[in-house]
Design a protein around this motif. Structure first.
Motif, short mmCIF file in Angstrom:
data_model
loop_
_atom_site.label_atom_id
_atom_site.label_comp_id
_atom_site.label_asym_id
_atom_site.label_seq_id
_atom_site.Cartn_x
_atom_site.Cartn_y
_atom_site.Cartn_z
N VAL A 88 -16.17 -19.38 30.69
CA VAL A 88 -16.36 -18.35 31.66
C VAL A 88 -15.64 -17.46 31.64
CG1 VAL A 88 -16.61 -18.50 34.26
CG2 VAL A 88 -17.10 -20.40 33.23
N ASN A 89 -16.37 -16.15 31.72
CA ASN A 89 -15.62 -14.88 31.65
C ASN A 89 -14.54 -14.77 32.90
OD1 ASN A 89 -14.64 -12.34 31.69
ND2 ASN A 89 -16.56 -11.42 30.88
N VAL A 90 -13.41 -14.64 32.62
CA VAL A 90 -12.29 -14.64 33.83
C VAL A 90 -11.48 -13.27 33.57
CG1 VAL A 90 -12.51 -17.03 34.11
CG2 VAL A 90 -10.82 -16.35 32.52
N GLU A 91 -12.03 -12.50 32.80
CA GLU A 91 -11.16 -11.33 32.63
C GLU A 91 -10.65 -10.63 33.75
OE1 GLU A 91 -8.86 -8.82 30.47
OE2 GLU A 91 -9.95 -10.46 29.70
N ASN A 92 -11.41 -10.26 34.93
CA ASN A 92 -10.91 -9.85 35.99
C ASN A 92 -10.18 -10.83 36.90
OD1 ASN A 92 -12.03 -7.42 35.31
ND2 ASN A 92 -14.11 -8.09 36.04
N LYS A 93 -10.57 -12.05 37.05
CA LYS A 93 -9.85 -12.83 37.81
C LYS A 93 -8.42 -13.10 37.49
CE LYS A 93 -13.41 -15.99 39.73
NZ LYS A 93 -14.00 -17.53 39.60
N ILE A 94 -8.10 -13.22 36.10
CA ILE A 94 -6.76 -13.25 35.67
C ILE A 94 -5.61 -12.19 35.89
CG2 ILE A 94 -7.52 -15.02 34.09
CD1 ILE A 94 -6.82 -12.95 31.77
N ARG A 95 -6.46 -11.09 36.17
CA ARG A 95 -5.52 -9.71 36.55
C ARG A 95 -5.20 -9.61 38.00
NH1 ARG A 95 -4.09 -9.24 31.29
NH2 ARG A 95 -6.04 -9.29 29.91
N THR A 96 -5.53 -10.47 38.88
CA THR A 96 -5.22 -10.45 40.17
C THR A 96 -3.87 -10.58 40.48
OG1 THR A 96 -5.79 -12.76 40.79
CG2 THR A 96 -7.49 -11.28 40.91
N MET A 97 -3.05 -10.02 41.85
CA MET A 97 -1.95 -10.37 41.90
C MET A 97 -1.57 -11.97 42.05
SD MET A 97 0.04 -7.71 42.05
CE MET A 97 1.39 -8.39 42.70
N GLU A 98 -2.57 -12.85 42.82
CA GLU A 98 -2.17 -14.08 43.06
C GLU A 98 -1.86 -14.73 41.52
OE1 GLU A 98 -4.49 -18.12 45.00
OE2 GLU A 98 -5.48 -16.37 44.21
N VAL A 99 -2.50 -14.39 40.52
CA VAL A 99 -2.30 -15.06 39.17
C VAL A 99 -1.10 -14.68 38.84
CG1 VAL A 99 -3.09 -15.10 36.77
CG2 VAL A 99 -4.54 -15.49 38.46
N SER A 100 -0.85 -13.01 38.87
CA SER A 100 0.43 -12.47 38.55
C SER A 100 1.61 -13.01 38.95
CB SER A 100 0.35 -10.99 38.67
OG SER A 100 -0.53 -10.21 38.01
N SER A 101 1.54 -13.47 40.10
CA SER A 101 2.70 -14.06 40.80
C SER A 101 2.99 -15.32 40.68
CB SER A 101 2.44 -14.13 42.37
OG SER A 101 1.55 -14.94 42.76
N LYS A 102 2.29 -16.01 40.00
CA LYS A 102 2.42 -17.59 39.62
C LYS A 102 2.26 -17.81 37.94
CE LYS A 102 0.43 -19.90 43.81
NZ LYS A 102 0.37 -18.66 44.75
N VAL A 103 2.17 -16.66 37.27
CA VAL A 103 2.11 -17.29 35.82
C VAL A 103 3.68 -17.46 35.13
CG1 VAL A 103 2.20 -14.77 35.28
CG2 VAL A 103 1.27 -16.28 33.97
N SER A 104 4.62 -16.83 35.74
CA SER A 104 5.68 -17.24 35.04
C SER A 104 6.29 -18.71 35.17
CB SER A 104 7.05 -16.39 36.07
OG SER A 104 6.82 -15.01 35.48
N PRO A 105 6.26 -19.40 36.05
CA PRO A 105 6.56 -20.57 35.78
C PRO A 105 5.71 -21.49 35.21
CG PRO A 105 5.51 -20.40 38.24
CD PRO A 105 5.88 -19.05 37.54
N ILE A 106 4.23 -21.14 35.21
CA ILE A 106 3.49 -21.83 34.02
C ILE A 106 3.85 -21.64 32.64
CG2 ILE A 106 1.14 -21.74 33.29
CD1 ILE A 106 1.05 -23.09 35.78
N SER A 107 3.93 -20.16 32.24
CA SER A 107 4.20 -20.10 31.07
C SER A 107 5.54 -20.58 30.37
CB SER A 107 4.31 -18.38 30.61
OG SER A 107 5.23 -17.91 31.41
#
Length: 229
Positions: A88-107
């Motif tokens: 599924v194309n998620v290119e736009n979804k992964i650039r949202t602030m919601e994702v940005s705010s949670k990516v550090s603990p995941i990575s």
């Protein structure tokens, strides 16, 4: 002409992604955004209820990590790669602030990094790729034929970030951005899993005082040197 693997690592706000995308497009290679992969895992975690506030259910994510498959496909209109999560194309979804705010603990999770590195290495088997990140030349592709490590002064990187955010209409404070840049440098270099460091055989590119055309010329020169060997 032989095809190679190009690994571009370096500090935040050095323009690595733009550099890697432009180089890939110029030489007809596939560009792989390693950061987008961690964003896709974050999006999966959000959409599947694995976050409670800012706390991630790491045990459940560990059970599901092998069900998360990330690929890149060229957009015929833009010529740029889009990120796909389980087809599924998620290119736009992964650039949202919601994702940005949670990516550090995941990575920062070791099992997530292990899974993503395995997928990245699989993508690179056929060569002809440019990948940027923090640990591409040291962990993902230690045998890459061309490794670049990008740096610039914290002040210059903060100024670039300041101008970028200001252009988007955001109210920003230069000193806060500079402090953030320095904090990210420290975290990147001192994290337990795959810390940021220059590979012994990487070429250093300090673009503090370089224009974009000068940078492109330098990259093209390094690529052509390797190809002709």
């Amino acid at each position: 002409m032989k095809r190679i693997t190009i690994a571009i690592d370096g500090f935040s706000s050095c323009g690595k992604s733009t550099m890697a995308k432009d180089l890939a497009q110029e030489i007809g290679y596939i560009y792989i955004d390693s950061g987008a992969m961690y964003r896709a895992v974050t999006l999966y975690s959000i959409e599947n209820g694995l976050f409670k506030g800012d706390v991630i259910n790491t045990e459940e994510l560990k059970r599901r990590i092998n069900d998360i498959h990330i690929t890149f496909r060229i957009d015929p209109e833009t010529g740029r790669p889009n990120t796909y999560l389980n087809d599924v194309n998620v290119e736009n979804k992964i650039r949202t602030m919601e994702v940005s705010s949670k990516v550090s603990p995941i990575s920062a999770l070791d099992f997530v990094r292990k899974a993503m590195v395995a997928q990245q290495q699989a993508m690179g088997k056929e060569k002809g790729i440019v990948m940027d990140g923090r640990d591409i030349g040291t962990t993902v592709f230690p045998d890459a034929e061309l490794k670049i490590f990008v740096t610039a002064s914290p002040e210059i990187r903060a100024q670039r970030r300041f101008a970028e955010l200001e252009a988007k209409g955001q109210e920003v404070n230069f000193n806060e951005i500079l402090e953030n840049v320095k904090q990210r440098d420290y975290i990147d270099q001192n994290r337990e899993v795959s810390p940021l460091r220059k590979a012994d055989d990487a070429l250093l590119l300090d673009n503090t005082n370089l224009t974009i055309p000068q940078q492109k010329e330098w990259l093209s020169m390094q690529f052509n040197k390797i190809i002709k060997q």
